[in-house]
Design a protein around this motif. Structure first.
Motif, PDB file in Angstrom:
ATOM      1  N   LYS A 134       0.836  -1.198   0.000  1.00  0.00           N
ATOM      2  CA  LYS A 134       0.000   0.000   0.000  1.00  0.00           C
ATOM      3  C   LYS A 134       0.872   1.249   0.000  1.00  0.00           C
ATOM      4  O   LYS A 134       1.945   1.271   0.594  1.00  0.00           O
ATOM      5  CB  LYS A 134      -0.907   0.011   1.240  1.00  0.00           C
TER       6      LYS A 134
ATOM      7  N   GLU B  85      -0.396   7.193   1.053  1.00  0.00           N
ATOM      8  CA  GLU B  85      -1.733   7.804   1.054  1.00  0.00           C
ATOM      9  C   GLU B  85      -2.796   6.776   1.436  1.00  0.00           C
ATOM     10  O   GLU B  85      -3.713   7.079   2.221  1.00  0.00           O
ATOM     11  CB  GLU B  85      -2.020   8.372  -0.328  1.00  0.00           C
ATOM     12  N   GLU B  86      -2.686   5.560   0.907  1.00  0.00           N
ATOM     13  CA  GLU B  86      -3.654   4.516   1.248  1.00  0.00           C
ATOM     14  C   GLU B  86      -3.566   4.123   2.718  1.00  0.00           C
ATOM     15  O   GLU B  86      -4.580   3.888   3.374  1.00  0.00           O
ATOM     16  CB  GLU B  86      -3.422   3.292   0.365  1.00  0.00           C
ATOM     17  N   ARG B  87      -2.352   4.066   3.241  1.00  0.00           N
ATOM     18  CA  ARG B  87      -2.184   3.720   4.653  1.00  0.00           C
ATOM     19  C   ARG B  87      -2.753   4.812   5.557  1.00  0.00           C
ATOM     20  O   ARG B  87      -3.375   4.526   6.591  1.00  0.00           O
ATOM     21  CB  ARG B  87      -0.713   3.482   4.960  1.00  0.00           C
ATOM     22  N   MET B  88      -2.544   6.100   5.197  1.00  0.00           N
ATOM     23  CA  MET B  88      -3.088   7.190   5.992  1.00  0.00           C
ATOM     24  C   MET B  88      -4.615   7.198   5.950  1.00  0.00           C
ATOM     25  O   MET B  88      -5.268   7.468   6.964  1.00  0.00           O
ATOM     26  CB  MET B  88      -2.537   8.525   5.483  1.00  0.00           C
ATOM     27  N   GLU B  89      -5.197   6.909   4.788  1.00  0.00           N
ATOM     28  CA  GLU B  89      -6.655   6.830   4.694  1.00  0.00           C
ATOM     29  C   GLU B  89      -7.210   5.708   5.560  1.00  0.00           C
ATOM     30  O   GLU B  89      -8.261   5.840   6.191  1.00  0.00           O
ATOM     31  CB  GLU B  89      -7.071   6.622   3.238  1.00  0.00           C
ATOM     32  N   GLU B  90      -6.479   4.586   5.606  1.00  0.00           N
ATOM     33  CA  GLU B  90      -6.925   3.463   6.434  1.00  0.00           C
ATOM     34  C   GLU B  90      -6.830   3.796   7.916  1.00  0.00           C
ATOM     35  O   GLU B  90      -7.711   3.438   8.714  1.00  0.00           O
ATOM     36  CB  GLU B  90      -6.080   2.235   6.109  1.00  0.00           C
ATOM     37  N   MET B  91      -5.767   4.523   8.312  1.00  0.00           N
ATOM     38  CA  MET B  91      -5.593   4.890   9.718  1.00  0.00           C
ATOM     39  C   MET B  91      -6.632   5.925  10.152  1.00  0.00           C
ATOM     40  O   MET B  91      -7.140   5.862  11.272  1.00  0.00           O
ATOM     41  CB  MET B  91      -4.182   5.433   9.955  1.00  0.00           C
ATOM     42  N   ASN B  92      -6.955   6.887   9.258  1.00  0.00           N
ATOM     43  CA  ASN B  92      -7.872   7.977   9.603  1.00  0.00           C
ATOM     44  C   ASN B  92      -9.274   7.736   9.060  1.00  0.00           C
ATOM     45  O   ASN B  92     -10.009   8.689   8.793  1.00  0.00           O
ATOM     46  CB  ASN B  92      -7.329   9.302   9.062  1.00  0.00           C
ATOM     47  N   PHE B  93      -9.642   6.507   8.907  1.00  0.00           N
ATOM     48  CA  PHE B  93     -10.943   6.191   8.329  1.00  0.00           C
ATOM     49  C   PHE B  93     -12.077   6.618   9.269  1.00  0.00           C
ATOM     50  O   PHE B  93     -12.005   6.423  10.480  1.00  0.00           O
ATOM     51  CB  PHE B  93     -11.056   4.690   8.050  1.00  0.00           C
ATOM     52  N   LYS B  94     -13.101   7.230   8.680  1.00  0.00           N
ATOM     53  CA  LYS B  94     -14.298   7.617   9.418  1.00  0.00           C
ATOM     54  C   LYS B  94     -15.514   7.029   8.717  1.00  0.00           C
ATOM     55  O   LYS B  94     -15.636   7.122   7.488  1.00  0.00           O
ATOM     56  CB  LYS B  94     -14.423   9.145   9.494  1.00  0.00           C
TER      57      LYS B  94
END
Length: 400
Positions: A38, A41-50
């Motif tokens: 990943k 950007e994909e990892r940050m989206e997964e961590m900050n998922f709402k």
């Protein structure tokens, strides 16, 4: 082929094999290959998922005003045709002498694209998120805000910098509104609370403003100048204008005493709006940024009766590896200074400066061409470097 030649060839082959093994890439497989792993950007989206079912944006502002786009387009086309037929304007434009009215441009912008532009800027600065959570609004009502400082006007736009000594007194606020309407104006700081996290200080609150005349409104909180603490960086001072559907009773939170009580000014825009959401609607927005200046030292002592807070970051001491008897490929003087007392080094530089200072004579003029002055042949290289730094005023020589 003789025995000696065969042995020599075998030794060469072993040597080449050893060299190839020694210089072979030592990369290790630390993760998945780029095609499968990943991206950041994909990892940050997964961590900050709402969860979109819970976290979604809600428009709490005024409805979009109705505009006759066909009529506006027709007027614009007619205006362009009229300009193109004017020979005098064309001549002035070719000679770069055509005057442009900035007031007309600003007025036209405020009636067309200003609300969407201000909304984008506010989203960029995180204003909606920090004041209203998942809610937002489009500021359709434009405010003209300016401070008086040394007989000059200091305007408030969308994130411009205004110093605390320029915002000592309440600003002049103008906006267009029908006569029989009521409004509420607030100035809040979501970044400057000294004791509580995720809290604000209310700097100004005027309610029940009739017809856009702020001077006739009910003062709920007197104006308080910005006072960002030293070391906290820039802070946002945000003006929010609400449209009221009826008169509001502010007696439960009203505080107009001359003495400044910061605890009483602890505020939450989110809670304030939730308690009056049936009566008021956000309609206008403007903000500026401010940071510490010298005038705040007196303000903290005289007005707030408290010592001035100063925020500093405590850096960890730099790591210095254990000393060696024979450090290779390291400058002798710089290496030795790492393991000496800083106070002793500072004392040496100070004594060196005082040695050349006479109490009754002017200091010696600096060398006109310092790089052209030769060194003695017996001067070591490390000492040449120190002398060169002293001549050119490089490094810590400037501190003493």
């Amino acid at each position: 082929m003789s025995f000696s030649v065969t042995c020599l060839l075998k030794k060469q082959n072993r040597l080449l094999t050893a060299i190839s093994v020694r210089h072979r890439s030592q990369r290790r497989n630390l993760g998945k290959p780029p095609g499968i792993a990943k991206t950041l950007e994909e990892r940050m989206e997964e961590m900050n998922f709402k969860d979109p079912k819970i976290h979604f944006k809600v428009d709490i502002g005024l409805p979009t005003p109705q505009r006759d786009k066909k009529m506006e387009t027709a007027k614009r086309i007619e205006f362009i045709k009229k300009i193109k037929c004017n020979a005098e304007l064309e001549k002035l434009s070719r000679n770069n002498e055509l005057p442009v009215s900035l007031d007309e441009i600003s007025n036209d912008w405020s009636k067309t694209n200003a609300p969407l532009h201000i909304k984008k800027v506010a989203e960029y600065y995180g204003i909606f998120e920090h004041l209203f959570g998942d809610a937002y609004f489009t500021p359709y009502v434009q405010m003209d805000i300016s401070y008086d400082y040394n007989s000059k006007k200091v305007p408030v736009y969308r994130g411009n910098i205004i110093k605390p000594n320029e915002a000592l007194y309440s600003p002049k606020v103008n906006f267009e509104a029908p006569e029989k309407t009521l409004w509420t104006l607030m100035l809040t700081n979501p970044d400057g609370h000294l004791h509580k996290e995720n809290s604000e200080y209310i700097h100004w609150l005027v309610g029940n403003i009739p017809g856009g005349d702020v001077n006739r409104g009910e003062t709920v909180f007197n104006y308080l100048q910005p006072f960002p603490a030293k070391g906290t960086g820039y802070q946002r001072m945000i003006f929010v204008l609400y449209k009221q559907s009826s008169e509001i009773d502010f007696s439960s939170i009203k505080s107009v005493s001359e003495k400044i009580d910061l605890a009483n000014r602890t505020f939450s825009t989110f809670d304030f709006y939730c308690s009056h959401e049936d009566i008021m609607t956000p309609a206008g927005l403007a903000f500026y940024q401010t940071d510490w200046d010298n005038s705040l030292t007196k303000f903290y002592h005289d007005q707030l009766s408290m010592p001035e807070p100063v925020y500093e970051y405590d850096f960890q001491p730099p790591y210095i590896k254990p000393q060696k008897w024979f450090p290779l490929k390291e400058p002798f003087n710089l290496y030795m200074d790492k393991y000496r007392d800083e106070k002793q080094i500072a004392k040496e530089f100070l004594m060196r400066k005082l040695r050349k200072t006479h109490p009754f004579q002017k200091p010696e003029p600096p060398l006109k061409y310092p790089n052209a002055v030769p060194f003695k042949k017996t001067t070591p290289s490390w000492l040449k470097l120190e002398m060169k730094k002293e001549r050119l005023r490089w490094g810590r020589v400037n501190d003493y």
